[in-house]
Motif scaffolding. Structure first.
Motif, short mmCIF file in Angstrom:
data_model
loop_
_atom_site.label_atom_id
_atom_site.label_comp_id
_atom_site.label_asym_id
_atom_site.label_seq_id
_atom_site.Cartn_x
_atom_site.Cartn_y
_atom_site.Cartn_z
N LYS A 1 0.44 -1.35 0.20
CA LYS A 1 0.05 0.11 0.00
C LYS A 1 1.17 1.28 -0.26
CE LYS A 1 -3.60 -2.47 0.42
NZ LYS A 1 -3.80 -3.30 -0.50
N LYS A 2 0.29 2.16 -0.45
CA LYS A 2 0.93 3.77 -0.76
C LYS A 2 1.22 4.37 0.37
CE LYS A 2 1.18 3.66 -5.88
NZ LYS A 2 0.89 5.09 -6.80
N GLU A 3 1.69 4.85 1.22
CA GLU A 3 1.73 5.68 2.41
C GLU A 3 0.54 7.03 1.65
OE1 GLU A 3 2.03 5.06 5.27
OE2 GLU A 3 2.07 2.46 4.62
N THR A 4 -0.34 7.88 2.17
CA THR A 4 -0.99 8.83 1.87
C THR A 4 -0.63 9.87 2.57
OG1 THR A 4 -3.24 8.10 2.30
CG2 THR A 4 -2.36 7.50 0.06
N VAL A 5 -0.55 9.44 3.60
CA VAL A 5 -0.07 10.79 5.10
C VAL A 5 1.44 10.36 6.45
CG1 VAL A 5 -0.99 11.35 7.31
CG2 VAL A 5 -2.49 10.29 6.15
N SER A 6 1.71 10.92 5.56
CA SER A 6 3.69 11.46 6.48
C SER A 6 3.71 11.14 7.97
CB SER A 6 4.20 12.73 6.45
OG SER A 6 3.29 13.82 6.33
N PRO A 7 4.88 10.93 8.48
CA PRO A 7 4.49 10.70 9.46
C PRO A 7 4.41 11.78 10.42
CG PRO A 7 6.65 9.65 8.43
CD PRO A 7 5.81 10.18 7.82
N GLY A 8 4.52 13.32 9.73
CA GLY A 8 4.14 14.32 11.16
C GLY A 8 2.33 14.57 10.22
N GLY A 9 1.90 13.56 10.00
CA GLY A 9 0.98 14.07 9.50
C GLY A 9 -0.25 14.09 8.74
N ILE A 10 1.27 15.04 7.99
CA ILE A 10 0.88 15.04 6.61
C ILE A 10 -0.12 14.61 5.26
CG2 ILE A 10 1.52 17.30 4.90
CD1 ILE A 10 3.60 17.71 6.57
N VAL A 11 -1.05 14.70 4.68
CA VAL A 11 -1.66 14.13 3.91
C VAL A 11 -1.03 14.50 2.41
CG1 VAL A 11 -3.53 13.48 1.83
CG2 VAL A 11 -3.86 14.86 4.26
N ILE A 12 -0.47 13.00 1.95
CA ILE A 12 0.19 13.49 0.54
C ILE A 12 -0.53 13.22 -0.83
CG2 ILE A 12 2.42 12.09 -0.36
CD1 ILE A 12 3.11 11.07 2.18
N PRO A 13 -0.74 14.22 -1.92
CA PRO A 13 -0.80 13.95 -3.22
C PRO A 13 -1.21 12.77 -3.68
CG PRO A 13 -0.48 16.83 -2.62
CD PRO A 13 0.22 15.02 -1.53
N ASP A 14 -1.19 12.10 -4.82
CA ASP A 14 -1.61 11.50 -5.81
C ASP A 14 -0.21 11.72 -6.21
OD1 ASP A 14 -2.73 9.33 -4.11
OD2 ASP A 14 -5.10 9.81 -5.87
N GLN A 15 -0.24 13.07 -7.28
CA GLN A 15 0.92 12.91 -7.88
C GLN A 15 2.45 13.26 -6.58
OE1 GLN A 15 -2.28 15.27 -6.99
NE2 GLN A 15 -3.10 16.27 -8.74
N ILE A 16 2.57 13.77 -5.79
CA ILE A 16 3.95 13.52 -5.35
C ILE A 16 3.43 11.71 -5.42
CG2 ILE A 16 4.74 13.93 -3.06
CD1 ILE A 16 4.59 16.57 -5.11
N LEU A 17 3.44 11.22 -4.92
CA LEU A 17 3.48 9.90 -5.04
C LEU A 17 3.66 8.90 -6.15
CD1 LEU A 17 0.62 8.27 -2.62
CD2 LEU A 17 2.44 8.72 -1.83
N GLU A 18 3.47 9.16 -7.02
CA GLU A 18 3.93 9.03 -8.89
C GLU A 18 5.49 9.39 -8.37
OE1 GLU A 18 1.75 6.65 -10.36
OE2 GLU A 18 0.62 6.78 -8.98
N LYS A 19 5.82 10.25 -8.43
CA LYS A 19 6.86 11.28 -8.10
C LYS A 19 7.56 10.29 -7.71
CE LYS A 19 6.04 15.62 -10.58
NZ LYS A 19 5.86 17.15 -10.54
#
Length: 98
Positions: free
Chosen positions: A15-33
């Motif tokens: 599974k791709k992590e969609t939230v950073s350890p600090g609680g910031i939501v990571i957008p799909d575009q960043i996950l792709e890169k």
């Protein structure tokens, strides 16, 4: 139940992590890169002729191995319980992670 044929490998993708350890939501575009063109997962099943075309023993890769594979390879399938898996060719597995 899924039964593989020929030189395919069944993988349970990580599974791709969609939230950073600090609680910031990571957008799909960043996950792709971030993931580049490589994905990771766990081998669930190995087809009966995997790696034999290359003169290798199919037991080179085993159920439970953590592997890296090409992102755009394989086909996504859903079992009867609605769980999604990937079926990739043996040549699309890049390495086994120890």
């Amino acid at each position: 139940m899924i039964t593989l044929l020929l030189h395919h490998i069944l993988i349970d993708p990580d599974k791709k992590e969609t939230v950073s350890p600090g609680g910031i939501v990571i957008p799909d575009q960043i996950l792709e890169k971030e993931r580049k063109a490589v994905e990771y997962g766990t081998v669930l099943q190995v087809g009966p002729t995997a790696y034999t075309d290359y003169g290798r023993d199919p037991s080179i890769i085993k159920v439970g191995d953590k592997v890296s594979f090409n992102r755009y390879s394989g086909k996504e399938i859903t079992d009867l319980d609605e769980k999604k898996y990937l079926i990739v060719n043996d040549s699309d597995v890049l390495c086994i992670l120890n």
